[in-house]
Each structure stands twice: as C-alpha cells, then as structure tokens.
Design a protein around this motif. Structure first.
Motif, PDB file in Angstrom:
ATOM      1  N   CYS A 167     -19.737   5.244  29.675  1.00  0.00           N
ATOM      2  CA  CYS A 167     -20.662   4.122  29.871  1.00  0.00           C
ATOM      3  C   CYS A 167     -19.975   2.793  29.586  1.00  0.00           C
ATOM      4  O   CYS A 167     -20.159   1.814  30.326  1.00  0.00           O
ATOM      5  N   LEU A 168     -19.174   2.745  28.522  1.00  0.00           N
ATOM      6  CA  LEU A 168     -18.470   1.508  28.189  1.00  0.00           C
ATOM      7  C   LEU A 168     -17.410   1.189  29.238  1.00  0.00           C
ATOM      8  O   LEU A 168     -17.135   0.017  29.524  1.00  0.00           O
ATOM      9  N   LEU A 169     -16.816   2.235  29.830  1.00  0.00           N
ATOM     10  CA  LEU A 169     -15.876   2.016  30.929  1.00  0.00           C
ATOM     11  C   LEU A 169     -16.588   1.365  32.111  1.00  0.00           C
ATOM     12  O   LEU A 169     -16.055   0.452  32.762  1.00  0.00           O
ATOM     13  N   GLY A 170     -17.809   1.814  32.366  1.00  0.00           N
ATOM     14  CA  GLY A 170     -18.605   1.202  33.427  1.00  0.00           C
ATOM     15  C   GLY A 170     -18.876  -0.264  33.159  1.00  0.00           C
ATOM     16  O   GLY A 170     -18.823  -1.100  34.075  1.00  0.00           O
ATOM     17  N   VAL A 171     -19.158  -0.602  31.896  1.00  0.00           N
ATOM     18  CA  VAL A 171     -19.361  -2.011  31.525  1.00  0.00           C
ATOM     19  C   VAL A 171     -18.083  -2.807  31.765  1.00  0.00           C
ATOM     20  O   VAL A 171     -18.117  -3.936  32.279  1.00  0.00           O
ATOM     21  N   ALA A 284     -32.240   6.140  19.874  1.00  0.00           N
ATOM     22  CA  ALA A 284     -31.831   4.746  20.033  1.00  0.00           C
ATOM     23  C   ALA A 284     -30.509   4.630  20.785  1.00  0.00           C
ATOM     24  O   ALA A 284     -30.321   3.701  21.588  1.00  0.00           O
ATOM     25  N   THR A 285     -29.565   5.536  20.545  1.00  0.00           N
ATOM     26  CA  THR A 285     -28.286   5.487  21.251  1.00  0.00           C
ATOM     27  C   THR A 285     -28.485   5.676  22.743  1.00  0.00           C
ATOM     28  O   THR A 285     -27.916   4.943  23.564  1.00  0.00           O
ATOM     29  N   SER A 286     -29.294   6.646  23.114  1.00  0.00           N
ATOM     30  CA  SER A 286     -29.554   6.925  24.525  1.00  0.00           C
ATOM     31  C   SER A 286     -30.159   5.713  25.221  1.00  0.00           C
ATOM     32  O   SER A 286     -29.778   5.368  26.348  1.00  0.00           O
ATOM     33  N   VAL A 287     -31.095   5.044  24.569  1.00  0.00           N
ATOM     34  CA  VAL A 287     -31.739   3.876  25.160  1.00  0.00           C
ATOM     35  C   VAL A 287     -30.728   2.755  25.387  1.00  0.00           C
ATOM     36  O   VAL A 287     -30.726   2.102  26.436  1.00  0.00           O
ATOM     37  N   ASN A 288     -29.860   2.531  24.415  1.00  0.00           N
ATOM     38  CA  ASN A 288     -28.865   1.465  24.566  1.00  0.00           C
ATOM     39  C   ASN A 288     -27.858   1.779  25.669  1.00  0.00           C
ATOM     40  O   ASN A 288     -27.313   0.864  26.291  1.00  0.00           O
ATOM     41  N   LEU A 289     -27.603   3.050  25.920  1.00  0.00           N
ATOM     42  CA  LEU A 289     -26.763   3.414  27.055  1.00  0.00           C
ATOM     43  C   LEU A 289     -27.504   3.166  28.366  1.00  0.00           C
ATOM     44  O   LEU A 289     -26.923   2.696  29.347  1.00  0.00           O
ATOM     45  N   ALA A 290     -28.791   3.466  28.383  1.00  0.00           N
ATOM     46  CA  ALA A 290     -29.580   3.309  29.609  1.00  0.00           C
ATOM     47  C   ALA A 290     -29.647   1.859  30.058  1.00  0.00           C
ATOM     48  O   ALA A 290     -29.547   1.558  31.255  1.00  0.00           O
ATOM     49  N   ILE A 291     -29.805   0.936  29.109  1.00  0.00           N
ATOM     50  CA  ILE A 291     -30.018  -0.462  29.486  1.00  0.00           C
ATOM     51  C   ILE A 291     -28.724  -1.202  29.808  1.00  0.00           C
ATOM     52  O   ILE A 291     -28.760  -2.402  30.096  1.00  0.00           O
ATOM     53  N   LEU A 292     -27.591  -0.495  29.770  1.00  0.00           N
ATOM     54  CA  LEU A 292     -26.340  -1.123  30.208  1.00  0.00           C
ATOM     55  C   LEU A 292     -26.391  -1.488  31.691  1.00  0.00           C
ATOM     56  O   LEU A 292     -25.633  -2.336  32.155  1.00  0.00           O
ATOM     57  N   TYR A 314     -19.242  -3.153  41.424  1.00  0.00           N
ATOM     58  CA  TYR A 314     -20.552  -3.032  40.785  1.00  0.00           C
ATOM     59  C   TYR A 314     -21.164  -1.664  41.061  1.00  0.00           C
ATOM     60  O   TYR A 314     -21.797  -1.073  40.178  1.00  0.00           O
ATOM     61  N   ILE A 315     -20.993  -1.168  42.285  1.00  0.00           N
ATOM     62  CA  ILE A 315     -21.498   0.172  42.616  1.00  0.00           C
ATOM     63  C   ILE A 315     -20.775   1.213  41.781  1.00  0.00           C
ATOM     64  O   ILE A 315     -21.396   2.133  41.227  1.00  0.00           O
ATOM     65  N   LEU A 316     -19.451   1.081  41.677  1.00  0.00           N
ATOM     66  CA  LEU A 316     -18.661   2.015  40.877  1.00  0.00           C
ATOM     67  C   LEU A 316     -19.104   1.978  39.417  1.00  0.00           C
ATOM     68  O   LEU A 316     -19.257   3.026  38.770  1.00  0.00           O
ATOM     69  N   ALA A 317     -19.326   0.767  38.881  1.00  0.00           N
ATOM     70  CA  ALA A 317     -19.776   0.626  37.491  1.00  0.00           C
ATOM     71  C   ALA A 317     -21.126   1.303  37.288  1.00  0.00           C
ATOM     72  O   ALA A 317     -21.347   2.007  36.289  1.00  0.00           O
ATOM     73  N   PHE A 318     -22.042   1.107  38.235  1.00  0.00           N
ATOM     74  CA  PHE A 318     -23.374   1.712  38.134  1.00  0.00           C
ATOM     75  C   PHE A 318     -23.280   3.235  38.109  1.00  0.00           C
ATOM     76  O   PHE A 318     -23.922   3.894  37.285  1.00  0.00           O
ATOM     77  N   VAL A 323     -23.653   8.394  35.265  1.00  0.00           N
ATOM     78  CA  VAL A 323     -23.080   9.716  34.969  1.00  0.00           C
ATOM     79  C   VAL A 323     -22.911   9.888  33.460  1.00  0.00           C
ATOM     80  O   VAL A 323     -23.237  10.954  32.900  1.00  0.00           O
ATOM     81  N   GLY A 324     -22.412   8.852  32.784  1.00  0.00           N
ATOM     82  CA  GLY A 324     -22.267   8.918  31.335  1.00  0.00           C
ATOM     83  C   GLY A 324     -23.599   9.095  30.632  1.00  0.00           C
ATOM     84  O   GLY A 324     -23.722   9.885  29.683  1.00  0.00           O
ATOM     85  N   PHE A 325     -24.616   8.384  31.110  1.00  0.00           N
ATOM     86  CA  PHE A 325     -25.952   8.490  30.506  1.00  0.00           C
ATOM     87  C   PHE A 325     -26.525   9.899  30.676  1.00  0.00           C
ATOM     88  O   PHE A 325     -27.069  10.485  29.728  1.00  0.00           O
ATOM     89  N   ILE A 326     -26.410  10.443  31.883  1.00  0.00           N
ATOM     90  CA  ILE A 326     -26.913  11.798  32.133  1.00  0.00           C
ATOM     91  C   ILE A 326     -26.142  12.816  31.301  1.00  0.00           C
ATOM     92  O   ILE A 326     -26.725  13.745  30.724  1.00  0.00           O
TER      93      ILE A 326
END
Length: 384
Positions: A167-171, A284-292, A314-318, A323-326
C-alpha cells in the motif's frame, strides 16, 4: 500448429495450478462477503474524504476562502447535535450524565487530540509541499500498528507487513505521478516546520483511531461520536474564535460558498459517522490502508474539475493499493487461529471460551481495562 490435445493438456495444467494455489492459500475461505463489505465501505470512506478535499479546494481556489477550523467546527457541531443528543435521552449507564461522571477527562483529551490532529495537518500545507504531506501523512499507519500492538494486543503476521508495504508503495507511485505532473506541488516556505506538523498530526490521528477502535468495540459508536462531538465542539469553537475570526469576517458569502460549506460538512459528517462502523468490522490499520485511495479519487475528479494531467501511474498506484488492502484483510491473524482453536475445543461445552469480535485482539482479560465485557465471537475467520 499446436494440437487440440496439447492445448487441452495445457489448460488442465494451468487450471490445476491455480486450483492448488487457491486451496493452499485458502482463498475460498478468506474471500468472503465480509471482506467485500469492508472493501466497499472503505472505498466509501475514501470517496467522502475526496468530497471534503474537492469542496475545500474550490473554496480556496475560486473564492479565496481558507477556513479549516470553521469547516471542522461545523462538523463537530453536527456530531454534537446528533450523537450527543442521542446520549442525552438514553437511559442507564449509556446516558450522557453517567458517561461524563465516569470518563469525562478521557473524552476531553480525545477531543483535544482529534481537533489538533485535523488542524496540524491542514496547517502544514502552508509551510511544506503537497508531496511531503502525502508521504509523511502515511506515518499514521505505523503509529496505529504500534499502538494496536501494545494497547489492543493485536498480532500481525509477516503477510500483513507485506500488504502494508504494498500500500505504501502505491502511495509512493502516486506521489511520483504528482511530481511528474507538477500538480500543486508548491515551494514550501518552511519545509522542516511543515513536515513536523504533518508527523505530529499523523501521530495524533493514530492515537485517535486506536482509541476509537477500543471504544466502538467495547462500548458503542454513539458514545464515541457523542462525546467527541461534545468536547471537540468546545475546543474547536475556542480555536475558531482565536485564529479565524478575521478570515470569517472577510468571507464574501453567496449561494456557491454556502453550497461548498454544506458539501464539506455533509461529507465530513458522513466520514465521522461511518468510520466507527468500518473500524468495528475490521480495525484501525485496515481503515487507514483503505483511505489511501482518497487522493486518487480526488485526482480522477480533478481531471474534469481542475484539468489535471492524466497519468497511467495513478491507475497503477490504485491497483497496488487495492491489492495490498485485500491481501491485508483476507489473511487470518495469529489471534484468529488461536480463537478458532478455542472455539473448536469448546464445541459441545456448556460454557465455551469467550473471545472478542475483533480477531486481532486478545481475550478481554488482557484488554486495557479488564472490567469491559467480552464481545461475541467473530464468525469470519479471515478478517483482521
């Protein structure tokens, strides 16, 4: 030319390979309706944050209105009117008076923390760049994981850390796209001070999120929102009178400004109202990943509203963030496996072993306050 038998054999080999992967990873057990619900609700929260960002940007760019404290105050006032009102008319220990008698100082601190977290991150935009804010704001994730480990007794597997890194890589990819597209980067008049504000705000957000998870899983969503509305309205109102009275007096009020303020208030009120629901379903961790993904939604809308330049990054980041969130939410934790063993051992017994509904927490006698009642067992074996 390849024969039909060879093609059939290859297809069977591929099918067998993926079937074995699914069976070994137990994806059929993990990819459940509960995971889909968490995914959809998490993206709903991202869309609400996107709404607040777009309305704020319109206010700043088109009408020269920069009043973040006023906008937060309106949201807290709505929470006070709705949820504090609910607590006022409750009976028993859930009544507003009883809660104030028992825990007023705890909620007072929580109100200050939430108000100042919002203020510090918004204020940071005046001193540092958008890139720095986007990157450093992710500091909330390790803060939440650390606090959850020591306060909520959460346990993480290696796969959870891999998912967070994804997820952080996506950011990081999203920030690179912003830099390449030169999207409102800014110069930054005091980047060190601005970066420290972001880190401070992220830390306070982490404290607020973990506190919220504990409260909604042991007490109620209405108690958290009602008490937050009460104390945050008080402190936000004081801050508003001190910092923004001149800015408010200079606003050129018209129907468009009122509509934008209303849009911001509705989106932020929806964010605060639904956040405890998603936290209770996951953590809380899951939620913070979701809102990235909120910044990505803002970009997609900004293509039409603010004429941003499109980039496939941007598409690649999304995709990487999703994938990380799931992956994070579909992988059972160590505590989940312990609970499954306890439930299996207690089958047929008149007094089964109680476990919390959050499968990343220990049993209730290890909670920060041992007198809190145990929650009902979670039926989903693959949520975090």
């Amino acid at each position: 030319m390849e024969s039909s038998e060879g093609t059939s054999l290859r297809n069977r080999t591929i099918s067998s390979f993926f079937s074995n992967v699914i069976e070994k990873a137990k994806l059929r057990e993990c990819l459940t309706w509960n995971l889909l619900k968490i995914l959809l609700l998490g993206q709903g929260l991202s869309m609400l944050l996107c709404g607040t960002a777009i309305s704020s940007q319109y206010l700043a760019d088109e009408f020269a209105v920069n009043t973040p404290v006023l906008q937060s105050f309106i949201n807290y006032l709505l929470l006070f009117m709705v949820y504090t009102g609910i607590l006022t008319f409750r009976q028993g220990n859930g009544n507003l008076v009883q809660i104030l008698k028992a825990k007023w100082w705890k909620y007072l601190l929580l109100g200050i923390i939430d108000v100042e977290a919002n203020y510090m991150v918004v204020k940071a935009y005046q001193y540092t760049t958008l890139t720095s804010v986007q990157l450093l704001d992710c500091f909330v994730i390790p803060v939440v994981m650390l606090l959850s480990r020591f306060i909520l007794h959460s346990r993480y597997k290696a796969i959870h850390f891999v998912a967070v890194i994804m997820c952080l890589l996506g950011v990081g990819i999203m920030v690179c796209a912003d830099v390449l597209g030169e999207k409102h980067q800014g110069v930054g008049i005091n980047m060190l001070f601005g970066d420290l504000l972001v880190l401070g705000g992220a830390t306070l957000y982490g404290i607020s999120n973990v506190s919220e998870e504990f409260i909604v899983k042991n007490f109620s969503r209405e108690e958290f929102l009602g008490m937050l509305g009460l104390f945050a309205t008080l402190f936000s109102g004081l801050q508003l009178g001190i910092l923004e009275h001149n800015d408010i007096a200079n606003i050129n009020w018209n129907w468009q400004v009122v509509l934008l303020f209303t849009s911001f208030a509705v989106c932020m009120f929806g964010w605060y109202s639904f956040l405890p629901i998603v936290i209770k379903l996951s953590n809380a961790t899951s939620v913070n990943l979701a809102i990235l993904t909120a910044d990505l939604y803002s970009f997609f809308f900004g293509i039409f509203l603010f004429h941003y330049k499109f980039s496939t990054l941007y598409i690649l980041a999304f995709v990487i963030i999703m994938v990380g969130f799931i992956l994070y939410n579909s992988t059972p934790s160590h505590i989940t496996q312990l609970q499954n063993q306890q439930q299996a051992a207690s089958q047929g017994s008149a007094n089964p072993v109680p476990v919390n509904d959050d499968n990343t927490q220990e049993e209730s006698n290890h909670s920060p306050a041992g007198h809190f009642p145990a929650e009902t067992p979670n039926q989903n074996n693959c949520s975090t």
